[in-house]
Design an enzyme around this catalytic site. Structure first.
Site, PDB file in Angstrom:
ATOM      1  N   HIS A  88       2.585  15.094  13.193  1.00  0.00           N
ATOM      2  CA  HIS A  88       3.443  13.915  13.221  1.00  0.00           C
ATOM      3  C   HIS A  88       4.867  14.250  13.665  1.00  0.00           C
ATOM      4  O   HIS A  88       5.576  13.390  14.184  1.00  0.00           O
ATOM      5  CB  HIS A  88       3.504  13.261  11.844  1.00  0.00           C
ATOM      6  CG  HIS A  88       2.167  12.869  11.303  1.00  0.00           C
ATOM      7  ND1 HIS A  88       1.355  11.931  11.904  1.00  0.00           N
ATOM      8  CD2 HIS A  88       1.487  13.299  10.203  1.00  0.00           C
ATOM      9  CE1 HIS A  88       0.244  11.787  11.205  1.00  0.00           C
ATOM     10  NE2 HIS A  88       0.293  12.615  10.168  1.00  0.00           N
ATOM     11  N   HIS A 113      13.131  17.758   9.627  1.00  0.00           N
ATOM     12  CA  HIS A 113      12.200  17.395  10.701  1.00  0.00           C
ATOM     13  C   HIS A 113      12.891  16.439  11.656  1.00  0.00           C
ATOM     14  O   HIS A 113      13.991  15.930  11.380  1.00  0.00           O
ATOM     15  CB  HIS A 113      10.922  16.768  10.142  1.00  0.00           C
ATOM     16  CG  HIS A 113      11.165  15.519   9.356  1.00  0.00           C
ATOM     17  ND1 HIS A 113      11.392  15.515   7.993  1.00  0.00           N
ATOM     18  CD2 HIS A 113      11.235  14.212   9.738  1.00  0.00           C
ATOM     19  CE1 HIS A 113      11.591  14.282   7.580  1.00  0.00           C
ATOM     20  NE2 HIS A 113      11.500  13.466   8.620  1.00  0.00           N
ATOM     21  N   HIS A 115      12.577  13.125  14.749  1.00  0.00           N
ATOM     22  CA  HIS A 115      11.891  11.963  15.314  1.00  0.00           C
ATOM     23  C   HIS A 115      12.451  11.732  16.707  1.00  0.00           C
ATOM     24  O   HIS A 115      13.653  11.901  16.930  1.00  0.00           O
ATOM     25  CB  HIS A 115      12.107  10.725  14.443  1.00  0.00           C
ATOM     26  CG  HIS A 115      11.584  10.855  13.053  1.00  0.00           C
ATOM     27  ND1 HIS A 115      10.296  10.481  12.697  1.00  0.00           N
ATOM     28  CD2 HIS A 115      12.161  11.335  11.921  1.00  0.00           C
ATOM     29  CE1 HIS A 115      10.119  10.717  11.412  1.00  0.00           C
ATOM     30  NE2 HIS A 115      11.238  11.237  10.911  1.00  0.00           N
ATOM     31  N   GLU A 127      15.143   6.587  14.320  1.00  0.00           N
ATOM     32  CA  GLU A 127      14.544   5.612  13.421  1.00  0.00           C
ATOM     33  C   GLU A 127      15.584   4.586  12.970  1.00  0.00           C
ATOM     34  O   GLU A 127      15.350   3.390  13.031  1.00  0.00           O
ATOM     35  CB  GLU A 127      13.925   6.331  12.224  1.00  0.00           C
ATOM     36  CG  GLU A 127      12.776   7.253  12.624  1.00  0.00           C
ATOM     37  CD  GLU A 127      11.801   7.494  11.495  1.00  0.00           C
ATOM     38  OE1 GLU A 127      10.608   7.186  11.682  1.00  0.00           O
ATOM     39  OE2 GLU A 127      12.225   7.996  10.440  1.00  0.00           O
ATOM     40  N   HIS A 140      16.272  14.529  10.182  1.00  0.00           N
ATOM     41  CA  HIS A 140      16.290  14.256   8.753  1.00  0.00           C
ATOM     42  C   HIS A 140      16.281  15.575   7.982  1.00  0.00           C
ATOM     43  O   HIS A 140      15.425  16.431   8.228  1.00  0.00           O
ATOM     44  CB  HIS A 140      15.070  13.426   8.333  1.00  0.00           C
ATOM     45  CG  HIS A 140      15.069  12.032   8.872  1.00  0.00           C
ATOM     46  ND1 HIS A 140      13.949  11.227   8.870  1.00  0.00           N
ATOM     47  CD2 HIS A 140      16.068  11.292   9.422  1.00  0.00           C
ATOM     48  CE1 HIS A 140      14.263  10.049   9.403  1.00  0.00           C
ATOM     49  NE2 HIS A 140      15.536  10.075   9.749  1.00  0.00           N
ATOM     50  N   THR A 222      10.060   7.277   5.593  1.00  0.00           N
ATOM     51  CA  THR A 222       9.747   6.497   6.799  1.00  0.00           C
ATOM     52  C   THR A 222       8.334   6.766   7.303  1.00  0.00           C
ATOM     53  O   THR A 222       7.949   6.266   8.358  1.00  0.00           O
ATOM     54  CB  THR A 222      10.752   6.804   7.922  1.00  0.00           C
ATOM     55  OG1 THR A 222      10.664   8.190   8.273  1.00  0.00           O
ATOM     56  CG2 THR A 222      12.180   6.488   7.474  1.00  0.00           C
TER      57      THR A 222
END
Length: 374
Positions: A88, A113, A115, A127, A140, A222
């Site tokens: 992910h 991590h 996104h 996000e 994050h 999230t």
């Protein structure tokens, strides 16, 4: 016949309940994509979900909020960090001595991590958004409340359990050396489930310079299971990575395992913004509202400005012509012959002249007597 349908319906309902309680595999799109998360993970349908759009005009300024203070971020030690592709995102484990101060509780670091989106030229991938504007990516850094809970697993399901620092990332020209410490090793974890150890480095290199300006609100994870246990800190200042670094992030990783015949690129791993639902977003500073115009709005403004300029030019030309015409009529009387009197006026003047002549020629007065000489 009715009994058969009732039996089938009960079976389907049972399987749905069973799936909702045991489903572990989820995706950002597909059969267990974002619209279906709440079906399989009930908390994802809660009223305090993340991410959100931060409307700076609605954020409430709180002068008691102090700058966020990273503790131990630059004391990384000699032990290497572990970088992991979990299918992910790319995730990196952080040592337990790293923590963050300046928040209501003491929170110890667990992992970080990223996104991101799928196109370098399009600023979608973060996000959280601010005033409706997203950025190319978002980092994050996850912490858990060590004052109340024993570990991350316990804290993530409880109120005030987690604190996440959110850093919005933009693409620029210069290479970011701090983020390079992560992005340069993505080729070693291309497929889901792969890990690699990398040299430890100063985590503060990943943060923006200004840690005093941020937005604070209560939200959730999230990603499923979307537990509503997170205190979010979104820094107002962005950090920048190069276009080549962003391209690497968007194209190197796969969300599928190496043995799968058709690997699927790991892209667009960001959740859409959720409703605020009467939550309050606090601000550590007084935001300066800046109107961001869309392409259509900009075109309308330009066309409107041009039409306004043309209209103004026409008005000015009309005024100038009017002034010139008025000035020419002011000069004409000096070069035109005097207007002739009308016939009645002329007759009247003649009578007046005759009367004047009669009055001006009376009989001559007697001559004065001569004076005697002395």
């Amino acid at each position: 016949m009715d009994l058969v349908w009732i039996t089938v319906a009960c079976f389907v309902f049972y399987k749905c309940v069973e799936c909702s309680g045991t489903a572990k595999e989820w995706t950002y799109a597909g059969t267990v994509g974002q619209p279906e998360w709440a079906v399989f993970f009930p908390d994802c349908g809660g009223s305090s979900q993340s991410p959100i759009n931060v409307d700076t005009s609605q954020a409430r300024y709180d002068p008691t909020l102090i700058p966020v203070l990273p503790l131990g971020y630059n004391h990384y030690g000699k032990r290497q960090f572990t970088l992991y592709n979990n299918g992910h995102t790319v995730q990196m484990t952080l040592p337990h001595w790293m923590s963050v101060a300046g928040l209501p509780w003491h929170y110890s670091a667990v992992q970080l991590h990223l996104h991101w989106g799928s196109e370098v030229g399009v600023t979608t991938g973060s996000e959280h958004t601010i005033n409706g504007q997203s950025t190319a990516a978002e980092l994050h850094i996850v912490h858990y409340n060590t004052e109340i809970y024993a570990n991350m697993s316990e804290a993530m399901t409880q109120e005030n359990g987690l604190a996440v620092l959110a850093i919005l990332i933009e693409a620029g020209e210069e290479i970011n050396q701090g983020y390079g410490r992560i992005l340069n090793y993505l080729g070693h974890i291309r497929y889901a489930g792969q890990k690699v150890t990398i040299p430890a480095f100063d985590i503060e290199l990943l943060l923006p310079d200004n840690l005093s300006q941020y937005f604070l609100y209560n939200g959730s994870l999230t990603t499923p299971p979307c537990h509503q246990s997170v205190l979010w800190t979104i820094f107002n200042e962005r950090v920048k990575i190069s276009h080549s670094q962003l391209l690497k992030l968007q194209t190197v990783l796969y969300s599928s395992k190496q043995e799968e015949a058709e690997p699927m690129a790991l892209q667009d791993n960001y959740r859409s913004t959720q409703q605020l639902n009467h939550r309050t977003v606090l601000s550590s500073f007084i935001p300066v509202s800046v109107k961001i115009y869309t392409t259509g709005e900009i075109a309308a403004i330009v066309i409107g400005s041009l039409c306004g300029c043309i209209g103004l030019a026409v008005i000015i030309c009309f005024i100038v012509k009017t002034i010139r015409l008025t000035s020419s009529w002011d000069v004409l009387p000096s070069i035109r012959p005097a207007p002739q009197p009308r016939s009645q006026d002329m007759a009247k003047e003649r009578k007046d002249d005759m009367a004047l002549k009669v009055t001006s020629n009376p009989t001559k007065p007697e001559e004065a007597a001569p004076q005697p000489e002395t």
